[in-house]
Motif scaffolding. Structure first.
Motif, PDB file in Angstrom:
ATOM      1  N   LEU A 133       0.831  -1.209   0.000  1.00  0.00           N
ATOM      2  CA  LEU A 133       0.000   0.000   0.000  1.00  0.00           C
ATOM      3  C   LEU A 133       0.861   1.251   0.000  1.00  0.00           C
ATOM      4  O   LEU A 133       0.541   2.231  -0.669  1.00  0.00           O
ATOM      5  CB  LEU A 133      -0.945   0.000   1.209  1.00  0.00           C
ATOM      6  N   SER A 134       1.953   1.220   0.743  1.00  0.00           N
ATOM      7  CA  SER A 134       2.775   2.433   0.810  1.00  0.00           C
ATOM      8  C   SER A 134       3.422   2.726  -0.547  1.00  0.00           C
ATOM      9  O   SER A 134       3.644   3.869  -0.909  1.00  0.00           O
ATOM     10  CB  SER A 134       3.828   2.327   1.900  1.00  0.00           C
ATOM     11  N   GLN A 135       3.689   1.691  -1.310  1.00  0.00           N
ATOM     12  CA  GLN A 135       4.351   1.917  -2.615  1.00  0.00           C
ATOM     13  C   GLN A 135       3.365   2.146  -3.758  1.00  0.00           C
ATOM     14  O   GLN A 135       3.712   2.721  -4.779  1.00  0.00           O
ATOM     15  CB  GLN A 135       5.237   0.724  -2.963  1.00  0.00           C
ATOM     16  N   CYS A 136       2.150   1.638  -3.607  1.00  0.00           N
ATOM     17  CA  CYS A 136       1.178   1.725  -4.723  1.00  0.00           C
ATOM     18  C   CYS A 136       0.515   3.087  -4.826  1.00  0.00           C
ATOM     19  O   CYS A 136      -0.054   3.428  -5.856  1.00  0.00           O
ATOM     20  CB  CYS A 136       0.100   0.665  -4.559  1.00  0.00           C
ATOM     21  N   GLY A 137       0.518   3.860  -3.752  1.00  0.00           N
ATOM     22  CA  GLY A 137      -0.180   5.146  -3.817  1.00  0.00           C
ATOM     23  C   GLY A 137      -1.558   5.041  -3.197  1.00  0.00           C
ATOM     24  O   GLY A 137      -2.058   3.947  -2.942  1.00  0.00           O
ATOM     25  N   LYS A 138      -2.177   6.223  -3.015  1.00  0.00           N
ATOM     26  CA  LYS A 138      -3.376   6.254  -2.184  1.00  0.00           C
ATOM     27  C   LYS A 138      -4.620   5.657  -2.848  1.00  0.00           C
ATOM     28  O   LYS A 138      -5.595   5.377  -2.171  1.00  0.00           O
ATOM     29  CB  LYS A 138      -3.663   7.681  -1.701  1.00  0.00           C
ATOM     30  N   GLN A 139      -4.574   5.435  -4.138  1.00  0.00           N
ATOM     31  CA  GLN A 139      -5.756   4.850  -4.789  1.00  0.00           C
ATOM     32  C   GLN A 139      -5.957   3.386  -4.409  1.00  0.00           C
ATOM     33  O   GLN A 139      -7.068   2.874  -4.446  1.00  0.00           O
ATOM     34  CB  GLN A 139      -5.622   4.936  -6.325  1.00  0.00           C
ATOM     35  N   ALA A 140      -4.855   2.674  -4.060  1.00  0.00           N
ATOM     36  CA  ALA A 140      -4.965   1.241  -3.766  1.00  0.00           C
ATOM     37  C   ALA A 140      -5.633   1.036  -2.407  1.00  0.00           C
ATOM     38  O   ALA A 140      -5.270   1.677  -1.431  1.00  0.00           O
ATOM     39  CB  ALA A 140      -3.576   0.611  -3.772  1.00  0.00           C
ATOM     40  N   LYS A 141      -6.621   0.139  -2.379  1.00  0.00           N
ATOM     41  CA  LYS A 141      -7.378  -0.080  -1.132  1.00  0.00           C
ATOM     42  C   LYS A 141      -7.545  -1.581  -0.894  1.00  0.00           C
ATOM     43  O   LYS A 141      -7.765  -2.353  -1.838  1.00  0.00           O
ATOM     44  CB  LYS A 141      -8.790   0.523  -1.257  1.00  0.00           C
ATOM     45  N   VAL A 142      -7.490  -1.960   0.401  1.00  0.00           N
ATOM     46  CA  VAL A 142      -7.806  -3.341   0.767  1.00  0.00           C
ATOM     47  C   VAL A 142      -9.327  -3.464   0.764  1.00  0.00           C
ATOM     48  O   VAL A 142     -10.021  -2.677   1.412  1.00  0.00           O
ATOM     49  CB  VAL A 142      -7.257  -3.676   2.168  1.00  0.00           C
ATOM     50  N   ILE A 143      -9.843  -4.477   0.045  1.00  0.00           N
ATOM     51  CA  ILE A 143     -11.313  -4.586  -0.054  1.00  0.00           C
ATOM     52  C   ILE A 143     -11.841  -5.877   0.581  1.00  0.00           C
ATOM     53  O   ILE A 143     -13.045  -6.056   0.694  1.00  0.00           O
ATOM     54  CB  ILE A 143     -11.782  -4.510  -1.523  1.00  0.00           C
ATOM     55  N   GLY A 144     -10.958  -6.784   0.976  1.00  0.00           N
ATOM     56  CA  GLY A 144     -11.447  -8.033   1.573  1.00  0.00           C
ATOM     57  C   GLY A 144     -10.306  -9.021   1.723  1.00  0.00           C
ATOM     58  O   GLY A 144      -9.133  -8.648   1.642  1.00  0.00           O
ATOM     59  N   ARG A 145     -10.677 -10.303   1.931  1.00  0.00           N
ATOM     60  CA  ARG A 145      -9.613 -11.297   2.073  1.00  0.00           C
ATOM     61  C   ARG A 145     -10.069 -12.662   1.574  1.00  0.00           C
ATOM     62  O   ARG A 145     -11.257 -12.915   1.391  1.00  0.00           O
ATOM     63  CB  ARG A 145      -9.119 -11.374   3.505  1.00  0.00           C
ATOM     64  N   ILE A 146      -9.084 -13.545   1.387  1.00  0.00           N
ATOM     65  CA  ILE A 146      -9.347 -14.905   0.916  1.00  0.00           C
ATOM     66  C   ILE A 146      -9.623 -15.782   2.142  1.00  0.00           C
ATOM     67  O   ILE A 146      -8.874 -15.750   3.128  1.00  0.00           O
ATOM     68  CB  ILE A 146      -8.120 -15.453   0.140  1.00  0.00           C
ATOM     69  N   VAL A 147     -10.740 -16.524   2.061  1.00  0.00           N
ATOM     70  CA  VAL A 147     -11.105 -17.415   3.168  1.00  0.00           C
ATOM     71  C   VAL A 147     -11.220 -18.842   2.644  1.00  0.00           C
ATOM     72  O   VAL A 147     -11.100 -19.079   1.442  1.00  0.00           O
ATOM     73  CB  VAL A 147     -12.431 -16.949   3.825  1.00  0.00           C
ATOM     74  N   LYS A 148     -11.489 -19.741   3.568  1.00  0.00           N
ATOM     75  CA  LYS A 148     -11.579 -21.163   3.180  1.00  0.00           C
ATOM     76  C   LYS A 148     -12.684 -21.375   2.161  1.00  0.00           C
ATOM     77  O   LYS A 148     -13.724 -20.713   2.230  1.00  0.00           O
ATOM     78  CB  LYS A 148     -11.910 -21.985   4.429  1.00  0.00           C
ATOM     79  N   GLY A 149     -12.506 -22.353   1.272  1.00  0.00           N
ATOM     80  CA  GLY A 149     -13.534 -22.664   0.281  1.00  0.00           C
ATOM     81  C   GLY A 149     -14.823 -23.088   0.971  1.00  0.00           C
ATOM     82  O   GLY A 149     -14.797 -23.711   2.034  1.00  0.00           O
ATOM     83  N   SER A 150     -15.957 -22.742   0.367  1.00  0.00           N
ATOM     84  CA  SER A 150     -17.243 -23.035   0.982  1.00  0.00           C
ATOM     85  C   SER A 150     -17.770 -24.372   0.478  1.00  0.00           C
ATOM     86  O   SER A 150     -17.541 -24.729  -0.672  1.00  0.00           O
ATOM     87  CB  SER A 150     -18.196 -21.897   0.636  1.00  0.00           C
ATOM     88  N   THR A 151     -18.482 -25.080   1.353  1.00  0.00           N
ATOM     89  CA  THR A 151     -19.010 -26.386   0.931  1.00  0.00           C
ATOM     90  C   THR A 151     -20.321 -26.231   0.164  1.00  0.00           C
ATOM     91  O   THR A 151     -20.709 -27.108  -0.579  1.00  0.00           O
ATOM     92  CB  THR A 151     -19.273 -27.269   2.173  1.00  0.00           C
ATOM     93  N   ASP A 152     -20.982 -25.072   0.352  1.00  0.00           N
ATOM     94  CA  ASP A 152     -22.275 -24.903  -0.341  1.00  0.00           C
ATOM     95  C   ASP A 152     -22.115 -24.319  -1.747  1.00  0.00           C
ATOM     96  O   ASP A 152     -23.081 -23.907  -2.372  1.00  0.00           O
ATOM     97  CB  ASP A 152     -23.228 -24.036   0.486  1.00  0.00           C
ATOM     98  N   GLY A 153     -20.909 -24.297  -2.238  1.00  0.00           N
ATOM     99  CA  GLY A 153     -20.693 -23.839  -3.623  1.00  0.00           C
ATOM    100  C   GLY A 153     -20.637 -22.336  -3.749  1.00  0.00           C
ATOM    101  O   GLY A 153     -20.476 -21.812  -4.841  1.00  0.00           O
ATOM    102  N   CYS A 154     -20.795 -21.627  -2.618  1.00  0.00           N
ATOM    103  CA  CYS A 154     -20.754 -20.166  -2.704  1.00  0.00           C
ATOM    104  C   CYS A 154     -19.313 -19.692  -2.503  1.00  0.00           C
ATOM    105  O   CYS A 154     -18.668 -20.037  -1.526  1.00  0.00           O
ATOM    106  CB  CYS A 154     -21.668 -19.602  -1.632  1.00  0.00           C
ATOM    107  N   HIS A 155     -18.806 -18.963  -3.452  1.00  0.00           N
ATOM    108  CA  HIS A 155     -17.382 -18.606  -3.407  1.00  0.00           C
ATOM    109  C   HIS A 155     -17.112 -17.198  -2.917  1.00  0.00           C
ATOM    110  O   HIS A 155     -16.016 -16.886  -2.502  1.00  0.00           O
ATOM    111  CB  HIS A 155     -16.771 -18.775  -4.795  1.00  0.00           C
ATOM    112  N   LEU A 156     -18.099 -16.342  -3.045  1.00  0.00           N
ATOM    113  CA  LEU A 156     -17.821 -14.945  -2.709  1.00  0.00           C
ATOM    114  C   LEU A 156     -18.929 -14.389  -1.826  1.00  0.00           C
ATOM    115  O   LEU A 156     -20.109 -14.468  -2.170  1.00  0.00           O
ATOM    116  CB  LEU A 156     -17.741 -14.125  -4.011  1.00  0.00           C
ATOM    117  N   SER A 157     -18.547 -13.869  -0.665  1.00  0.00           N
ATOM    118  CA  SER A 157     -19.541 -13.258   0.226  1.00  0.00           C
ATOM    119  C   SER A 157     -19.299 -11.766   0.263  1.00  0.00           C
ATOM    120  O   SER A 157     -18.167 -11.312   0.441  1.00  0.00           O
ATOM    121  CB  SER A 157     -19.383 -13.770   1.660  1.00  0.00           C
ATOM    122  N   ILE A 158     -20.365 -11.044   0.111  1.00  0.00           N
ATOM    123  CA  ILE A 158     -20.256  -9.591   0.196  1.00  0.00           C
ATOM    124  C   ILE A 158     -20.849  -9.194   1.535  1.00  0.00           C
ATOM    125  O   ILE A 158     -22.008  -9.505   1.820  1.00  0.00           O
ATOM    126  CB  ILE A 158     -21.055  -8.891  -0.922  1.00  0.00           C
TER     127      ILE A 158
END
Ligand SMILES: Cc1cc2nc3c(=O)[nH]c(=O)nc-3n(C[C@H](O)[C@H](O)[C@H](O)COP(=O)(O)OP(=O)(O)OC[C@H]3O[C@@H](n4cnc5c(N)ncnc54)[C@H](O)[C@@H]3O)c2cc1C
Length: 756
Positions: free
Chosen positions: A727-752
């Motif tokens: 983040l310090s090198q990319c500049g202020k536009q770069a933002k953390v938006i989430g993270r990678i978690v364990k795979g889901s058993t119900d087939g759902c891959h992305l939670s908002i």
């Protein structure tokens, strides 16, 4: 094997072509967007001239109405009330808008020269770039009332700076120029200072003029009324005082030798010609303004018109005032049409008298008309009514209608006869005219390219590396080909950057609307010049291309490059716990959709364009150096679909927080108001492996997940311990938006989820 010309022109596109599928036969160009040209733009919406393109070139993206400047200072209006949003006005009227600064003119070649971009050609040109206050030569210190677009921010900045140094003391303000604008500003500046800096900031305003009397040209009674009001308000007059020099930042030197150092100097002096007029090579009057006939055509060139403050009609004496510029609008409109049709032109004559209304900043105005003078509230109401009615004509940005008939016409029929296959190629002359103009450096790794042309391009390969290849092109979404070329180049480079590959060459893909060889060559030249501007800093030469004629301008590139197969940032190489980082804000899709409906405001448009013109190279280099394993670029399918692609190929899931998504200004408001890209619904449908928190279901804010991005940012999966460094090198536009978690058993891959 195709030769180099064919590499630009092969392929086939057929279908129902209409008149608006071809390039225009005539080009009318308006230089400047002042009072007269605003009328032409508005008329274009109602009666566009068939087979003609209208282009407006302006050095600012808004035009400011001077009649409301003083009222805005006084707090009668918001700054936006006096501004015409040129991006929206032009979009709503079907007028091509080019934000650029003109630096010269080639009268013979009918070409305007611009700063940092290719020339713009015209069949008819109208010049209306206004005037500037006259300042003593040698030192231009102080605040000029022009450009009016930046006057208020410049004024505030200067006053803040002075107050920081002189806290507690009365501000000494000199307003130079005792004409209508200087007097109005003197009255209204008092209100401005009171409103923005409070009663505690004392100010002493002095109106300075070389003449004996303020408001020269107005009736003696009007002058008396104004003098009385100035005296009542404590505004001093310093008449018969010609300033001949400024020493340093603010010492005024008067003709008789006196010196005075006010804190702030505002120049509202009589009009002088902008320097550009002298460089156009056209006849001038004795003061340096463009000289025209009464038809508003330049006295030296029939295809060039000049209007407003910029010009003087031969043999006529009249002031540089907006009323004349406004009255020239209908005559210019008529004459542009007549000139194209070869008919005799109309004559314009200045009116001998006009109604003048001077805002005194206290909801009253001084009226001067044919010897009558009043200072009253009703005069202010009259002024307010006239000004707001005038502005309403240019601040209605209804969505554009179809500008040309869709019915079959003889021109349609002509186009329908055009061949497909290799017969759809634009003529070789198009390339011969446009390619030599490309200003590319020599590149050592290009063994065969465009210079000299051959059947293929040949590139030296870097030992030990693999060849990376990608293609990206799109249909035109801006009507400025130079800008389109710039964005297309960066958009195409982005795929290679996202993988950590190094781009080394580009092949262009272009579908050019039908038109003459000359027009197509000009279009291709502008597209390629824009692309070269962005490719050059990336050391990427254009080595060939493939172009055809077709119904809609389409442009893009195949990019070739080198990559180390071991260190490519694959979509699938995610790790549990990785932080997801987005390097550019989202929202290009909805903003471009709004622009097509003239609903994208100038300030939104400006940040949108700035964002699309940011290369992903820097973020990609930082990511590669830090050792990021997995990345993609967010483009047409939108954030959710691109992230799902990464997740599916790795077996992980992800959680992203809606509140942390960076958005371009205007995107949220437009989504809330129901705007959306036409691709967004199918992007949404493709994201079935997505779970949106129940509190967010149906909320318009979630639409941003499916918004197609043009020249969008990178989506990086970054190990948590490296996130700060990235983040310090990319500049202020770069933002953390989430993270990678364990795979889901119900087939759902992305939670908002909701979150900050
Ligand atoms: C404070 C003030 C108040 C005034 N009030 C009144 C009034 O009440 N009534 C009245 O009749 N007159 C008034 N005037 C005068 C009036 O503003 C001018 O006469 C009028 O604006 C002239 O219109 P125009 O179209 O010629 O130029 P402008 O309105 O000045 O427009 C010229 C445009 O060209 C653009 N431009 C300049 N150079 C370039 C370039 N190189 N490339 C591209 N674009 C360029 C500028 O950004 C500008 O938008 C006032 C003037 C001032 C300063």
């Amino acid at each position: 094997m195709a030769n180099s010309t064919e590499r630009f022109f092969t392929g086939a596109v057929r279908g129902n072509r209409r008149v608006n599928d071809s390039l225009p036969k005539h080009d009318i160009v308006l230089l400047g967007a002042g009072h007269t040209h605003a009328h032409i733009i508005r008329m274009w919406r109602m009666q566009p001239i068939p087979q003609t393109r209208l282009t407006c070139i302006s050095d600012h993206t808004v035009a400011t109405y001077s009649g409301m400047m003083a009222g805005t200072l006084a707090g009668n209006y918001q700054p936006s009330d006096m501004e015409i949003d040129l991006v929206r006005l032009c979009a709503s009227c079907g007028v091509r808008f080019i934000h650029g600064k003109v630096t010269g003119l080639d009268v013979e070649g009918r070409r305007l020269r611009l700063e940092n971009r290719p020339e713009v050609t015209y069949d008819l040109l109208s010049v209306g770039i206004g005037s500037q206050p006259t300042l003593p030569t040698g030192n231009e210190a102080g605040l000029s009332i022009k450009p009016m677009q930046t006057f208020l921010p410049r004024l505030r900045k200067t006053i803040n700076k002075i107050l920081a140094q002189y806290a507690g003391e009365a501000l000494q303000i000199a307003i130079v120029g005792g004409g209508a604008s200087g007097v109005e500003i003197a009255f209204c500046l008092q209100q401005f200072i009171k409103h923005h800096y409070g009663d505690t900031t004392a100010s002493k305003i002095t109106l300075v003029d070389a003449g004996q009397q303020i408001l020269g040209g107005m009736s003696p009674r009007t002058q008396k009324l104004a003098n009385r009001e100035l005296q009542r308000r404590g505004i001093q007059l310093r008449m018969n005082s010609r300033i001949v020099k400024i020493n340093g930042e603010r010492e005024l030197v008067f003709e008789e030798g006196a010196r005075w150092e006010p804190d702030l100097i505002i120049w509202a002096t009589s009009a002088k010609p902008p320097a550009l007029l002298g460089a156009l090579g056209l006849p001038l009057d004795e003061r340096g303004f463009l000289l025209t006939r009464n038809t508003l055509q330049s006295s030296g060139e029939e295809c060039i018109f000049a209007v407003g403050d910029t010009s003087t009609v031969e043999g006529e004496r009249y002031a540089k005032a907006g009323v004349y510029a406004v009255r020239q609008g209908p005559v210019l409109w008529e004459n542009l049409r007549r000139k194209l049709e070869g008919q005799p032109l109309q004559a314009w004559q200045p009116q001998s008298q006009f109604l003048a209304l001077i805002n005194t900043g206290d909801e009253r105005a001084i009226l001067d008309y044919r010897g009558l003078s009043f200072h009253a509230r009703w005069c202010w109401r009259l002024k307010n009514r006239i000004d707001t009615k005038f502005m309403a004509m240019y601040q209605s940005y209804d969505p554009p209608e179809m500008m040309h008939a869709t019915a079959e016409t003889s021109a349609d029929a002509e186009l329908a006869k055009q061949c497909g296959g290799c017969g759809s190629k634009a003529s070789a002359r198009v390339l011969q005219k446009s390619l030599p103009a490309l200003q590319q450096s020599k590149y050592d790794h290009v063994l065969m390219g465009l210079d000299p042309p051959d059947d293929i391009a040949l590139l030296a390969q870097r030992p030990g590396l693999s060849t990376a290849v990608s293609i990206d092109f799109f249909s035109a979404f801006v009507d400025d080909p130079f800008l389109l070329g710039r964005i297309a180049a960066l958009n195409a480079l982005s795929d290679l950057h996202a993988k950590g590959a190094t781009p080394s060459a580009a092949l262009s893909v272009a579908i050019l609307p039908h038109g003459s060889d000359e027009q197509q060559a000009r279009l291709l030249n502008d597209l390629l010049a824009g692309a070269v501007r962005e490719f050059s800093p990336h050391n990427v030469p254009i080595v060939g291309g493939h172009s055809i004629m077709g119904p809609k301008l389409t442009f893009g590139f195949t990019i070739l490059g080198d990559a180390d197969a071991e260190s490519v940032m694959r979509k699938s190489a995610l790790s549990l716990g990785d932080c997801l980082v987005l390097t550019k804000p989202l929202g290009t899709g909805v903003l471009l959709a709004a622009h097509m409906q003239a609903a994208c405001r100038t300030e939104w448009w400006t940040t949108l364009v700035e964002s699309m013109l940011v290369s992903n190279q820097h973020a990609a280099t930082v990511a590669s150096e830090i050792g990021v394993n997995s990345a993609t670029d967010v483009t047409g399918f939108g954030l959710a679909a691109h992230l799902l692609e990464m997740l599916k190929s790795s077996g992980f899931s992800a959680e992203i927080s809606l509140g942390s998504l960076p958005l371009l200004p205007g995107a949220a408001e437009l989504l809330e108001n129901g705007f959306e890209s036409t691709l967004a619904p199918s992007n949404r449908d493709s994201c079935c492996d997505l779970q949106i928190a129940s509190e967010l279901q149906g909320k318009s804010a979630t639409k941003i997940l499916f918004d197609p991005q043009t020249s969008g940012g990178l989506l990086l999966a970054v190990p948590e311990h490296q996130i700060e460094e990235l983040l310090s090198q990319c500049g202020k536009q770069a933002k953390v938006i989430g993270r990678i978690v364990k795979g889901s058993t119900d087939g759902c891959h992305l939670s908002i989820v909701i979150g900050q």
